[in-house]
Design an enzyme around this catalytic site. Structure first.
Site, PDB file in Angstrom:
ATOM      1  CG  ASP A  89      -3.206   8.104   8.710  1.00 10.43           C
ATOM      2  OD1 ASP A  89      -3.160   6.906   8.844  1.00 10.43           O
ATOM      3  OD2 ASP A  89      -3.239   8.542   7.603  1.00 10.43           O
ATOM      4  CD  GLU A 121      -2.859  -0.995   2.383  1.00 13.20           C
ATOM      5  OE1 GLU A 121      -2.483  -0.202   3.270  1.00 13.20           O
ATOM      6  OE2 GLU A 121      -3.675  -1.922   2.408  1.00 13.20           O
TER       7      GLU A 121
END
Lengths: 253, 393
Positions: free
Chosen positions: A53, A42
């Site tokens: 995040d 990824e």
């Protein structure tokens, strides 16, 4: 040629690695991970405001942006990885940089750089219909996120447009290393499996061999991101990174 | 078209719900709760009671003749949101949302704040309603607005310092969203402006609409007619949409939003989003925003922390696109000069945010017909800005 993602899940369980591109030598980091057994990558496109995040990937994104990393730099990195690897490559990022670069213009370039799928963190299917259709038209598979609180009715709608695999986020909250999987992990996976035949890749909070093996009993693969990025931030060499990756597959004493 | 109520989550092509999948159930629940409570007689009655008995509504409409004379202008009036409890219009929204949080059974409230006004308002509303409150605030803003940090603490709220990114409002929003994505089952996120994912712009505009309703009634009663211009400063856009709301369907009323021109025209020196004329997605909504060539969100600058934000509420984006409202900018120096002139001539110390609206009226006043009636939404008071004012003088 069939998409590399679909082929990948047919052959084996998937060990996916996430890296924020532009934080360090991404091509070398990718190769070190592949050497450590990672068989899907990824590639994180850095964004200034990464709301999904945790601190590790936030800092990585900030460093990548200080290095002026753009979407096109990420595609260049993909091209270099693709030159000597055939593992699936998935773009991973937030919608604004993807939108701003004009999808119709860069998606063909992404495909020719070897990108096979795309996960857009802040683009739920309601908002993403046009964008995901354009991705599919370029044989870049849109990967949806399923969470522990996704309802069965929502899951059914999501799986209708999903291709390739489903990304299951093990925990609520943001990305980051945690200890252990939630107690109801296997039930959640079973519930998703009863609604779709798509493979399931589980991520968020995976911190070692034990979590990884537990996931593989139920799901089709797992993703490690923050753990790798933290090791690199703490100064791990590429050789050490390869060893760390291997550790998720082989038990250490 | 309706600029206040979303159609399929959008205002024209602006708005939407661009959030991580984890937040979708939270927002769907919020949409359902909002749909229910906005029509609930009990909710409306409690909200009205808190607005009048706790916040101090209605606020007066004050004519400022000596200021008007000094700027060679027509009749100018201030809508006195600065007189509200906690010192700004933010309390209208905080009371509405915290009441919604309480009635829908949430156990904790979180908020982001820039200047600290929304944080103070939320902390006060939570104390008023008996809810625990945590406020995310950028480290830079905490320094600029140290007194507001103290006020929140006195109201029993916990202020959490945000040290990421530019350490200002946008980073506080990021951090509040991160908290909410792990805690939404028991936590209510009280967003401070008419932006973010649906239904926030609609909710916030609805709670701020009281400003417009009162202003319109006061104009008709005190002046016997509608105003010619309504001017408001615009960060996210909640005080502006609040006062505009009552006049949008009155085509004779000119609506003017004033953005922060900052210290220059270069990227990073201002927060004038319409000036850049660029659209994208930030914090859950598609709207006008400041970004670089790679789609990264730009840092902003303004003398006023409350206008220091890179995106604008989707309702204003739609008003702009439909040319129903016009948007201009006033810079740091103009705002400071306007604040001083208003203080000297009228004995009113306004917030640096509101001073941007006053500054624009200073610029255009002499060109307006003398029989015009201009309303400025004085969204907040300036006590919190004394440090900045002294430092820049």
């Amino acid at each position: 040629m069939p998409n590399r993602i679909s082929a990948s899940f047919k052959d084996h369980k998937v060990f996916a690695g996430y890296i924020t591109v532009g934080d360090g030598d991404s091509v070398a980091i990718a190769k070190a991970l592949i050497q450590g057994g990672v068989n899907m990558l990824e590639l994180g496109v850095p964004f200034s405001d990464p709301v999904a995040d945790g601190p590790v990937i936030q800092r990585a994104a900030q460093r990548a942006l200080e290095n002026h990393t753009t979407l096109f730099d990420v595609l260049e990195v993909a091209k270099k990885i693709r030159a000597d690897s055939s593992i699936p490559l998935v773009l991973f990022g937030y919608f604004n940089p993807f939108l701003h670069a004009d999808p119709a213009a860069w998606l063909p370039q992404a495909k020719s750089s070897g990108i096979d799928g795309i996960l857009v963190v802040d683009l739920p299917y309601e908002e993403g219909k046009n964008f995901y259709r354009t991705c599919l038209a370029h044989d870049i598979l849109p990967i949806p996120v399923i969470t522990p609180v996704t309802s069965t009715s929502r899951l059914k709608i999501i799986t209708r447009y999903a291709k390739g695999f489903l990304y299951y986020a093990n925990h609520k909250g943001t990305t980051g290393v945690r200890s252990g999987l939630p107690a109801d992990f296997s039930e959640k996976i079973a519930a998703i499996q009863s609604a779709t035949h798509l493979p399931i890749l589980a991520g968020f909070g995976i911190s070692g061999h034990k979590d990884a093996q537990e996931i593989l009993k139920h799901a089709d693969g797992f993703v490690v991101g923050s753990f790798f990025m933290k090791a690199l931030e703490d100064g791990a060499s590429l050789k050490e990174l390869t060893q760390i990756a291997r550790g998720f597959l082989e038990e250490r004493i | 078209m309706n600029f206040l109520i979303a159609k399929n989550n959008y205002y024209d092509k602006f708005g939407g719900i661009f959030v991580p999948e984890i937040l979708m159930p939270a927002l769907q629940q919020l949409i359902a709760d909002w749909k229910y409570y906005r029509r609930s007689a009990a909710f409306k009655a409690q909200f009205k009671k808190s607005l009048s008995e706790f916040a101090g509504r209605p606020t007066p409409l004050t004519e400022i003749p000596r200021f008007a004379e000094a700027v060679k202008g027509p009749r100018i009036f201030l809508k006195r949101e600065d007189l509200l409890h906690t010192g700004a219009h933010k309390i209208n929204n905080a009371l509405g949302q915290c009441l919604l949080a309480k009635l829908s059974g949430k156990k904790r409230v979180i908020a982001e704040t820039g200047a600290g006004q929304h944080g103070v308002a939320t902390a006060a509303a939570c104390a008023h309603l008996g809810l625990p409150c945590e406020v995310y605030m950028g480290a830079v803003d905490m320094q600029r607005q140290a007194l507001n940090v103290q006020r929140m603490t006195l109201f029993g709220a916990k202020v959490i310092s945000v040290n990421n990114g530019t350490q200002t409002l946008k980073d506080a929003v990021n951090e509040a969203l991160r908290d909410w994505s792990a805690s939404f089952e028991e936590t209510y996120y009280c967003l401070g402006s008419a932006l973010g994912p649906h239904p926030y712009p609609e909710m916030v505009a609805s709670f701020q609409a009281v400003i417009g309703k009162e202003t319109k009634a006061q104009c008709l009663k005190q002046l016997g007619g509608l105003p010619h211009q309504v001017v408001a400063c615009i960060g996210g856009g909640s005080n502006a949409i609040g006062i505009f709301s009552a006049f949008i369907d009155q085509p004779s009323v000119e609506l003017i939003g004033v953005e922060a021109g900052g210290k220059g025209n270069k990227p990073g020196e201002h927060a004038a989003r319409f000036f850049a004329d660029d659209v994208g997605v930030l914090h859950g909504c598609y709207t006008y925003l400041l970004q670089n060539a790679d789609g990264q969100i730009m840092p902003t600058h303004s003398i006023s922390a409350g206008l220091d934000y890179p995106a604008i509420g989707p309702q204003h984006a739609a008003l702009f696109a439909a040319k129903r409202a016009t948007y201009v900018a006033a810079n740091d120096q103009e705002a400071l000069a306007a604040l001083k002139l208003l203080a000297e001539t009228e004995g009113i110390l306004c917030a640096l945010e509101s001073a941007h609206a006053v500054a624009h009226v200073m610029k255009i006043a002499h060109e307006l017909p003398k029989e015009n009636i201009v309303i400025i939404n004085l969204s907040g008071r300036g006590d919190k800005d004394l440090g900045t004012i002294i430092e820049k003088s």
